[in-house]
Structures are given as structure tokens and as C-alpha cells.
Design a protein around this motif. Structure first.
Motif, PDB file in Angstrom:
ATOM      1  N   SER A   1       0.833  -1.206   0.000  1.00 12.48           N
ATOM      2  CA  SER A   1       0.000   0.000   0.000  1.00 12.48           C
ATOM      3  C   SER A   1       0.867   1.254   0.000  1.00 12.48           C
ATOM      4  N   TRP A   2       0.195   2.384  -0.185  1.00 12.95           N
ATOM      5  CA  TRP A   2       0.841   3.689  -0.063  1.00 12.95           C
ATOM      6  C   TRP A   2       0.823   4.090   1.408  1.00 12.95           C
ATOM      7  N   LEU A   3       1.977   4.549   1.909  1.00 15.13           N
ATOM      8  CA  LEU A   3       2.093   4.984   3.302  1.00 15.13           C
ATOM      9  C   LEU A   3       2.672   6.393   3.335  1.00 15.13           C
ATOM     10  N   ASN A   4       2.035   7.269   4.116  1.00 17.62           N
ATOM     11  CA  ASN A   4       2.504   8.647   4.219  1.00 17.62           C
ATOM     12  C   ASN A   4       3.805   8.738   5.007  1.00 17.62           C
ATOM     13  N   LEU A   5       4.678   9.630   4.563  1.00 13.27           N
ATOM     14  CA  LEU A   5       5.924   9.877   5.277  1.00 13.27           C
ATOM     15  C   LEU A   5       5.650  10.734   6.512  1.00 13.27           C
ATOM     16  N   THR A   6       6.395  10.496   7.581  1.00 13.45           N
ATOM     17  CA  THR A   6       6.283  11.288   8.806  1.00 13.45           C
ATOM     18  C   THR A   6       7.583  12.048   9.035  1.00 13.45           C
ATOM     19  N   ARG A   7       7.506  13.084   9.871  1.00  6.93           N
ATOM     20  CA  ARG A   7       8.706  13.836  10.213  1.00  6.93           C
ATOM     21  C   ARG A   7       9.631  12.986  11.085  1.00  6.93           C
ATOM     22  N   VAL A   8      10.918  13.275  11.008  1.00  2.48           N
ATOM     23  CA  VAL A   8      11.906  12.553  11.809  1.00  2.48           C
ATOM     24  C   VAL A   8      12.075  13.275  13.140  1.00  2.48           C
ATOM     25  N   ASP A   9      11.726  12.596  14.233  1.00  7.75           N
ATOM     26  CA  ASP A   9      11.845  13.144  15.585  1.00  7.75           C
ATOM     27  C   ASP A   9      13.093  12.557  16.235  1.00  7.75           C
ATOM     28  N   PRO A  10      14.088  13.400  16.597  1.00  7.36           N
ATOM     29  CA  PRO A  10      15.323  12.867  17.191  1.00  7.36           C
ATOM     30  C   PRO A  10      15.082  12.007  18.422  1.00  7.36           C
ATOM     31  N   ASP A  11      14.048  12.329  19.224  1.00 13.04           N
ATOM     32  CA  ASP A  11      13.775  11.552  20.424  1.00 13.04           C
ATOM     33  C   ASP A  11      13.256  10.150  20.103  1.00 13.04           C
ATOM     34  N   GLU A  12      12.840   9.940  18.856  1.00 13.26           N
ATOM     35  CA  GLU A  12      12.364   8.614  18.453  1.00 13.26           C
ATOM     36  C   GLU A  12      13.462   7.788  17.792  1.00 13.26           C
ATOM     37  N   GLU A  13      14.580   8.438  17.456  1.00 15.02           N
ATOM     38  CA  GLU A  13      15.674   7.750  16.771  1.00 15.02           C
ATOM     39  C   GLU A  13      16.637   7.164  17.800  1.00 15.02           C
ATOM     40  N   VAL A  14      16.194   6.156  18.504  1.00 11.05           N
ATOM     41  CA  VAL A  14      17.033   5.539  19.533  1.00 11.05           C
ATOM     42  C   VAL A  14      17.406   4.122  19.112  1.00 11.05           C
ATOM     43  N   GLN A  15      18.450   3.604  19.724  1.00 11.48           N
ATOM     44  CA  GLN A  15      18.901   2.250  19.422  1.00 11.48           C
ATOM     45  C   GLN A  15      19.741   1.739  20.570  1.00 11.48           C
ATOM     46  N   GLY A  16      20.010   0.443  20.559  1.00  9.49           N
ATOM     47  CA  GLY A  16      20.908  -0.143  21.531  1.00  9.49           C
ATOM     48  C   GLY A  16      20.214  -0.784  22.714  1.00  9.49           C
ATOM     49  N   GLU A  17      21.044  -1.302  23.630  1.00  4.43           N
ATOM     50  CA  GLU A  17      20.580  -2.014  24.814  1.00  4.43           C
ATOM     51  C   GLU A  17      21.388  -1.582  26.029  1.00  4.43           C
ATOM     52  N   ILE A  18      20.819  -1.801  27.199  1.00  6.74           N
ATOM     53  CA  ILE A  18      21.509  -1.469  28.446  1.00  6.74           C
ATOM     54  C   ILE A  18      21.445  -2.682  29.379  1.00  6.74           C
ATOM     55  N   HIS A  19      22.543  -2.930  30.066  1.00  2.47           N
ATOM     56  CA  HIS A  19      22.661  -4.068  30.983  1.00  2.47           C
ATOM     57  C   HIS A  19      22.427  -3.557  32.406  1.00  2.47           C
ATOM     58  N   LEU A  20      21.356  -4.056  33.024  1.00  2.00           N
ATOM     59  CA  LEU A  20      20.943  -3.578  34.346  1.00  2.00           C
ATOM     60  C   LEU A  20      20.765  -4.742  35.305  1.00  2.00           C
ATOM     61  N   SER A  21      20.878  -4.402  36.600  1.00  2.00           N
ATOM     62  CA  SER A  21      20.530  -5.332  37.673  1.00  2.00           C
ATOM     63  C   SER A  21      19.736  -4.547  38.712  1.00  2.00           C
ATOM     64  N   LEU A  22      18.509  -4.990  39.009  1.00  2.00           N
ATOM     65  CA  LEU A  22      17.652  -4.292  39.954  1.00  2.00           C
ATOM     66  C   LEU A  22      17.222  -5.238  41.070  1.00  2.00           C
ATOM     67  N   GLU A  23      17.140  -4.712  42.281  1.00  3.40           N
ATOM     68  CA  GLU A  23      16.609  -5.491  43.394  1.00  3.40           C
ATOM     69  C   GLU A  23      16.036  -4.554  44.448  1.00  3.40           C
ATOM     70  N   LEU A  24      15.058  -5.039  45.174  1.00  2.82           N
ATOM     71  CA  LEU A  24      14.413  -4.286  46.243  1.00  2.82           C
ATOM     72  C   LEU A  24      14.946  -4.801  47.577  1.00  2.82           C
ATOM     73  N   LEU A  25      15.634  -3.916  48.321  1.00  7.30           N
ATOM     74  CA  LEU A  25      16.242  -4.282  49.589  1.00  7.30           C
ATOM     75  C   LEU A  25      15.337  -3.829  50.732  1.00  7.30           C
ATOM     76  N   ARG A  26      15.101  -4.729  51.671  1.00  8.54           N
ATOM     77  CA  ARG A  26      14.230  -4.426  52.811  1.00  8.54           C
ATOM     78  C   ARG A  26      14.973  -4.697  54.130  1.00  8.54           C
ATOM     79  N   ASP A  27      14.787  -3.817  55.082  1.00  6.78           N
ATOM     80  CA  ASP A  27      15.190  -4.080  56.453  1.00  6.78           C
ATOM     81  C   ASP A  27      14.142  -3.464  57.372  1.00  6.78           C
ATOM     82  N   ARG A  28      14.388  -3.449  58.642  1.00  8.75           N
ATOM     83  CA  ARG A  28      13.357  -3.010  59.575  1.00  8.75           C
ATOM     84  C   ARG A  28      13.056  -1.526  59.456  1.00  8.75           C
ATOM     85  N   LYS A  29      14.056  -0.756  59.105  1.00  8.22           N
ATOM     86  CA  LYS A  29      13.863   0.686  59.134  1.00  8.22           C
ATOM     87  C   LYS A  29      13.536   1.295  57.782  1.00  8.22           C
TER      88      LYS A  29
END
Length: 816
Positions: free
Chosen positions: A103-131
Motif C-alpha cells: 500500500s501507499w504509506l505517508n511519510l512522517t517527520r523525523v523526531d530525534p527523540d524517536e531515533e534511539v537504538q541499543g541495549e543497556i545491561h541492568l541489575s535491579l533489586e528491592l532491599l528491605r530491612d526493619r527501618k
């Protein structure tokens, strides 16, 4: 189970593009990206707001993908090219269309905030104690971030956000592969521990002047931290999520054709019953002519899939060493069903398509040897040639003569002379190429000649056997290659308007040669008459050539492994590239690349200063560990790739850097080397896209030269074409899928045919109530087919562990 993903896309044309040049026009071209990696670039259409490209590509992506993007650019001679607009299609959007997107598809403007790439290596944990409660986020590293600075790098830092709490890592300058290894703690109140909350990790490019640039984000539901004590892994960076606006079509539109094919591939043993059935079809033809697995497959295959099925079958039988009996089986059926010799092989039947794909699979290198010098000459000379009086343009004659105005007759005479020269060269090159033609191709034509001669043995049909072979050889192989050289890899770009017209006239003439000149003077194009004499004079030499072509011993092919026929130890790609000079003092990177001529075979990658030198440096293909792109900032040069090899003796790693002239040539060489090395056992899982210079890697800034690569390799990502390696499991899955999709048609149509056959044998009228009789069906080859389908289905369920898993697998294995 392995997963196989193939992406087919065609960039057809554009319309109503905005003018970017002062002349009121644009010079548009398209860049195609898969997950922000450039995989193709179309030709530039100069001074046109409604360009036609007609370029198509196939990508094999075993690791899958997320987005497919098309950027339309305006080429500028001076300065940077202008961005006109883009179209982004997610994998889910493409996959949701049963027959793909067209089909025909309309072109959209290029938004720099949408031009992202890549991956990030993370480690998350929730730490609990009494206080207190703490959210601990370890930001380890990132890879393949978008370049935001003019140097082709970024200055990234990460920010962790949760409710009103935030913390940031340090800034690592000039890298797209930062290593932070930092731990960030956020102090939380008890009332903030809501499962509906979201943990956000953003990556930014730090700028000394102006605002920071967005590089991507990851959002993790807080509920995940309640379910698992520690969450760690690589996370894909996502855009901000701004809604793209197509500007109401003000940026123009593209007509695209996109299709996604995804298959779940089972182990080889699961497909063996199907392979056995296919082999049995050609070794022991069924008593009932229409009851073989091949005839069933042809019945259920829709027209749109016939070419893919034909190519898949050709590969299966090449792998089994039975491609000649396979083609002979199909051709015999086609010949026996044809009563009028004038219609023989004129339809797009499975037989015709199989012969066509077979010639491409085994004869493409041969075609290049015969045609490439002549095609290059036509492109280089770029003559204005026209025979049609209605299309002769006198304004184009200035390049023909400077002696004043040139008449229409003079243009016509000049065109006839040039066409005769080109056509003579083409015919002479073809008729002198008997020894160059692959033996398996010659034997297939010999069998075809035999079947046609047996069916049409009357004296008046003496030429039918030549027409049958010539129809494939000239009309379906050489003529299409002359008409569109790019699709046969004879040229990197499509021809311009002038050259395209020359190629079209030559293709028409060559088609007449393949028809032995029998239809000359009967069509509407009487203006082609000046070429008729040379066509008629060539008939005798063409017949002699075809006689010599089939004069070959059938045993020659049977003594050669069919895989060797498909991937021969001959040059599969060659040409001038620029090799990085690693030895001696280095001044500037641009002067460190030296021009060398490269040859690639299934056994080695070799190079020399010129193409005629016999002394070459060589790298065994079996030593290749990875073939990857190099970051532009590594040498301040574009389109550079690296070939990483390992010594057989001491295991040392070596890297050779090679520069190509454009992104298409880069992708072609990457794909070609990956294909010939795809079965190597020591392929690397990661690599460095930079170079080790000044005591550190330019990509990840690590000092250790032997440190593990900072980016994933793409060893199995290739361009789909005639040189694709044989893969029996993938090919078998494709055939199984076709049969599975046509199971309803098989159960109704074929049962009726079998019963009618056996009733006729017993001289009994077919009874309607017996059409679905299991007893009658069990006496036919249909029973074997059903047993095969059920067996594969049963084993797949057993492999996946449940009926639900198999159903999901079967759904994903359909054409999307």
C-alpha cells in the motif's frame, strides 16, 4: 527449536515529495534500516518528485528484529543530504497482515527523540530491612547507542527514576559502548511500594552547550521486583513514545511491499518422513499420475507462493543429489499434459518455475561470465538508442553530433548499428559458452530435450525441442538478466532511462532469438524490423549451440556432489576494495587504505594489487570467526568492515579491515563472506566495532586488547539471493507449511480423484457416498501424505511439550 525469520520488502515508488532544492525539485533516494542498522540504499532519482525505484530485497534475520524503517533523503552535491521523511513499521504491524503490506504509506517527520537504538545491561533489586526500603539499580554497561555528536559517538550517562526519586551515573565521554559498573540506591517510603508504579532508566547524551540528547529508556514494572529477588539482563532501549504525525501527506508517500515469514524449525529427524515422500516421488513415480507428493503440493500451492515453493524444492533436491530427476519428473508431466506445442511451458506452472529457479541457483556465476562484460560496456557507453518513431526525441541528439541538427533517419540508422553491435556480441558470447555452462544444467536440458522429442516426434514439430530449451535459456534466463541487470547482480544500481531503453530493445531481440525468429513480423512492433536479418542469421548458430549444450554424459553430474554444484569452489564474488595497511608507520587513516582486488570462493578470501596478478595473499574461509561492520569514527571513514580470523596452529586472532565504496557493496560483501563461513564451528558471539588504538578500544574504551567484544555479532544475518546456502530443515518446514495450509483441499479434492480412478479401473460408477471412504484412500499415496503430516505434527507436539505450544508454533509458521 530454532527460529527462522525472513523479511521481504520492495520499495516501489514515491509520490508528491516536497521540493528540497532551489530548482523546485528533489533528488530522492531511500535508506532502509532494520533496528537502526542500514541494510540497503536505493539509487538516486534525479530531479523528480514522483520517483520510481522498483528495488526489492530479502533479509534473513535469525535473531529476529523490532522495526523496519524507510528514510527518504534528498541527495546534495555539497553539504549533508536533507531528510525528507520516514516510515517506521514495527514487527507486529508487518506480522499482523496475512498477505503482507502492499500500500501507499505517508511519510512522517523525523523526531530525534524517536531515533534511539541499543541495549543497556541492568541489575535491579528491592532491599528491605526493619527501618527502610531501598531500590538498588546496578547500571553495568550499554551497547550500540545512537551517535549524537559530530564525531560519530556520544557522551552517555544513565538516570534512574522512581516516583520523585532519581539518581545518575557518571558521564563517559566519546563512546557508544559505555561501561559504568555503578550502583545507584534510591531510598523509598513504605507507601511508595505500589505494584502499579514503574521504574524508569533513561540514557542521555551529555552536551556542554545546549540541552542533553535523549538516547532511550527502559520501563520496568515495580511488580516484577516483588516476584523476583534480583532482576538482571539486557534491556532494549525504547523511544519516548511520541505519536508520529504524518503531516497530512504533506511530506509525500511511499508505495511499499513488505512481507514477513517466520518459522519454527524442528530437528532434522522430524522432517525425514516428508523428505522420504518427496524423494519417492521422483525415484518411484506413483501408479496414479496425480497421487505423488509433488503433484499434491502443486495442487494446494497458490499462485503467489509458487515461485517460493519452486525454489525450495530445487534446494531440497540439490541437497539430495536428485535435482535432475526432480526436474525431469515435473517436465515429463508438463509435456504429457500439453497437446499444442505452441503452449508448451508458456504458463507459470510448478515445472516452469522450478526450471527458472534452478537456472538461477546453479547458473548465476555462468551468466555473469557470459554477460557482465557486455552489460558493463552498455552502461559505460550510455548511447542514445531508439527505433520506435513515436519515441525518438531530437532534443537528445546533441550528444550524437555537433554538426547541426540530426534527422530522425540518422538517429534510427545509428541506433540500428549500435543494437546490431551489442546483439552480435551477446549472441557470440552465449554460443561460445558451452564449456562454461554448469554440467548439471546441461544434463537437465538434455532430459528436457528427450521428453519433448518423444512427445512431439512429428516432422512438422522438429523445432519444438529447440523452442523448449530456448524458451528457458533465452526467454527466462538471459533476456531478464539483460532487461534488469541489478536483479541478477550484474550491476549495483538500476539503469538510467537511456540505458534502460537500450537494454529493453536488446532483451526483445534476444527473446526473438530464443523463439528462433518464428514470430518475426507478426507483432505490432514493426519498427524492430531492421534487427530481423541479424536475428534470422543467428538461428543456425543457436540451434548448433543447443545441440552442443545437451551433448553431455549423464553420469558426469551423478559423480559430483550436488552441494558442490550449488556452492562450487569458484569465485562467488570479486572486485576492487580498499584494505587497511596495518604494517608500518601510520599518518592519516584515509591514506592507510590501499586499493586491492579481492576474490571470494567457498574456500578462501584472497587479494592482490591487481586482478591479473597470480601471486595472491589468501585467508582460508574455515578460519573466519566473524565478519562485521566497523564504526565510522574508528577510521573516520564510512562503509568499513572487519574480517576476524583465527590461526589453526596457535589460535591467535587477526583482524583485517576493508573499505567498500558504498553501503550496498558493504552489505553484499558482508553477506557473501557470512554465507561461505556459515558452517564454521568457531564463530564469535561478540566483537569490537572499533579499533584498538592509543592503548584502548575506540568503541568501549577498554584497555585490554583481548577483552571480550562489546557488541553482538550478526554472523547469520544475510541478504537472500541465489547464493543462499542449502538448509534442509528450513526448506522442509516451508514445504510442510504449504501442505498444512492446504490440508482441507487435500482431504476433499484428492479423495475424489483417487476414488474416481479406482472406480474407473473396476468399471464401476463413482458413488458420492464413497468419496470420503478411508478404505479407498488408504489404497492411495494420499495415505502416506496424511501419515507424514500427522507424524510431523505429533513429533512437534511432543517436542514442544503441549498441544497449545504446537498450535502457537504452527500459527507463527504461516506467511505473514
Amino acid at each position: 527449536m530454532a527460529k527462522n525469520t525472513s523479511l521481504y520488502f520492495r520499495i516501489v515508488e514515491g509520490r508528491n515529495l516536497p521540493a528540497k532544492d532551489v530548482s523546485g525539485t528533489s533528488d530522492p533516494y531511500c535508506i532502509v534500516k532494520v533496528d537502526n542498522e542500514v541494510v540497503a540504499r536505493t539509487a538516486t532519482v534525479w530531479k523528480n518528485l514522483n520517483p520510481f525505484w522498483g528495488e526489492e530485497y530479502t533479509l534473513h534475520l535469525p535473531m529476529g528484529f523490532h522495526t523496519l524503517s524507510f528514510l527518504v533523503m534528498d541527495e546534495d552535491t555539497i553539504g549533508h543530504d536533507d531528510v525528507i521523511g520516514k516510515i517506521t513499521l514495527g514487527k507486529e504491524i508487518i506480522g499482523s497482515q496475512a498477505k503482507g503490506i502492499d500500500s501507499w504509506l505517508n511519510l512522517t517527520r523525523v523526531d530525534p527523540d524517536e531515533e534511539v537504538q541499543g541495549e543497556i545491561h541492568l541489575s535491579l533489586e528491592l532491599l528491605r530491612d526493619r527501618k527502610r526500603r531501598r531500590l538498588r539499580c546496578q547500571v553495568i554497561e550499554a551497547r550500540d547507542l545512537a551517535p549524537r555528536d559530530i564525531s560519530g559517538t556520544s557522551d552517555p550517562f544513565a538516570r534512574v527514576l522512581f516516583n520523585n526519586h532519581s539518581a545518575e551515573t557518571s558521564i563517559i565521554k566519546k563512546t557508544r559502548f559505555p561501561h559504568w559498573e555503578e550502583t545507584l540506591d534510591l531510598e523509598l517510603d513504605a507507601e511508595e511500594l505500589s505494584e502499579e508504579a514503574m521504574v524508569t532508566v533513561e540514557v542521555w547524551d551529555w552536551d556542554m552547550v545546549g540541552k542533553n540528547d535523549f538516547l532511550g529508556k527502559v520501563e520496568i514494572p515495580f511488580a516484577c521486583l516483588h516476584k523476583t529477588p534480583r532482576l538482571e539482563g539486557w534491556f532494549r532501549l525504547l523511544p519516548l513514545g511520541n505519536n508520529e504525525v504524518d503531516a497530512g501527506g504533506k511530506l509525500g508517500a511511499l508505495r511499499l511491499k513488505v512481507r514477513l515469514v517466520e518459522d519454527q524449525i524442528l530437528p532434522s529427524m522430524y522432517y525425514q518422513p516428508l523428505i522420504d515422500l518427496l524423494v519417492e516421488s521422483v525415484i518411484s513415480p506413483a501408479e496414479v499420475e496425480d497421487s505423488s507428493a509433488l503433484s499434491m503440493l502443486e495442487e494446494v500451492t497458490i499462485v503467489e507462493s509458487r515461485q517460493d515453493v519452486a525454489m525450495t524444492l530445487v534446494k531440497i533436491y540439490l541437497g539430495q543429489g536428485l535435482v535432475v530427476p526432480f526436474l525431469d519428473y515435473l517436465n515429463t508431466r508438463e509435456v504429457n499434459h500439453t497437446t499444442d506445442p505452441n503452449t508448451l511451458f508458456r504458463s507459470n506452472s510448478l515445472s516452469s518455475k522450478a526450471m527458472e529457479q534452478f537456472m538461477k541457483a546453479v547458473g548465476m556465476l555462468y551468466l555473469h561470465e557470459v554477460l557482465k562484460p557486455i552489460i558493463n560496456r552498455i552502461f559505460d557507453e550510455r548511447k542514445y538508442i531508439e527505433l520506435d518513431p513515436c519515441k525518438i526525441d531530437l532534443n537528445r541528439t546533441r550528444r550524437i553530433s555537433f554538426k547541426g541538427a540530426v534527422s530522425e533517419a540518422e538517429i534510427r540508422d545509428s541506433s540500428v548499428e549500435m543494437l546490431q553491435t551489442y546483439l552480435t556480441s551477446i549472441i557470440e558470447s552465449i554460443v561460445a559458452s558451452v564449456d562454461q555452462c554448469p554440467p548439471v544444467m546441461r544434463v537437465a536440458f538434455k532430459q528436457l530435450h528427450k521428453r519433448v522429442e518423444e512427445q512431439f516426434s512429428e516432422p512438422e514439430n522438429e523445432d519444438v525441442k529447440y523452442l523448449a530449451i530456448g524458451g528457458f535459456f533465452f526467454l527466462r534466463f538471459f533476456a531478464p538478466a539483460i532487461l534488469t541487470p541489478k536483479l541478477f547482480h550484474l550491476r549495483d544500481q538500476h539503469a538510467d532511462t537511456r540505458t534502460s531503453r537500450t537494454l529493453l530493445l536488446l532483451a526483445k531481440a534476444l527473446q526473438s532469438v530464443g523463439n528462433l525468429g518464428l514470430q518475426l513480423g507478426h507483432g505490432k512492433e514493426q519498427w524492430m524490423a531492421p534487427l530481423h536479418p541479424i536475428i534470422l542469421r543467428s538461428v543456425a548458430s543457436v540451434k548448433d549451440f543447443l545441440d552442443k549444450l545437451i551433448d553431455i554424459d549423464h553420469d558426469i553430474v551423478s559423480s559430483v556432489p550436488q552441494r558442490a554444484v550449488f556452492m562450487p569452489s569458484v569465485t562467488v564474488k570479486e572486485g576492487y576494495l580498499h584494505k587497511y595497511k596495518a604494517e608500518g608507520p601510520q599518518l592519516l587513516s584515509r591514506f592507510a587504505f590501499k586499493k586491492r582486488y579481492f576474490w571470494l570462493t567457498s574456500e578462501s578470501l584472497s587479494y592482490a594489487k591487481t586482478s591479473d596478478l597470480q601471486v595472491r595473499s589468501s585467508i582460508p574461509v574455515q578460519c573466519v570467526c566473524a565478519v562485521e561492520r566497523v564504526d565510522e569514527n574508528a577510521f573516520q571513514q564510512q562503509n568499513v568492515m572487519q574480517v576476524i580470523t583465527q590461526d589453526d596452529d596457535d589460535g591467535r586472532m587477526h583482524t583485517m579491515y576493508i573499505q567498500c565504496k558504498n553501503v550496498n557493496e558493504l552489505n553484499q560483501w558482508l553477506s557473501a563472506i557470512r554465507k561461505v563461513s556459515i558452517y564454521n564451528v568457531h564463530m564469535l558471539p561478540s566483537f569490537h566495532p572499533g579499533v584498538h588504538r592509543g592503548g584502548k578500544w575506540t568503541c568501549c574504551l577498554q584497555a585490554d586488547r583481548a577483552v571480550t567484544g562489546c557488541s553482538r555479532t550478526h554472523s547469520a544475518v544475510t541478504l537472500g539471493d541465489w547464493s543462499d546456502p542449502l538448509d534442509p530443515d528450513v526448506e522442509s518446514q516451508m514445504i510442510y507449511k504449504q501442505l498444512l495450509q492446504g490440508k482441507d483441499k487435500l482431504s476433499s479434492t484428492w479423495s475424489h480423484k483417487y476414488i474416481c480412478h479406482y472406480m474407473k479401473k473396476a468399471e464401476q460408477p463413482p458413488e458420492r457416498g464413497l468419496w470420503q471412504s478411508d478404505k479407498i484412500l488408504s489404497d492411495t499415496a494420499g495415505k502416506n501424505m496424511w501419515r507424514c503430516l500427522k507424524l510431523i505434527r505429533h513429533r512437534a507436539i511432543k517436542k514442544t511439550g503441549s498441544m497449545l505450544a504446537f498450535t502457537q508454533m504452527a500459527q507463527s509458521a504461516t506467511f505473514r
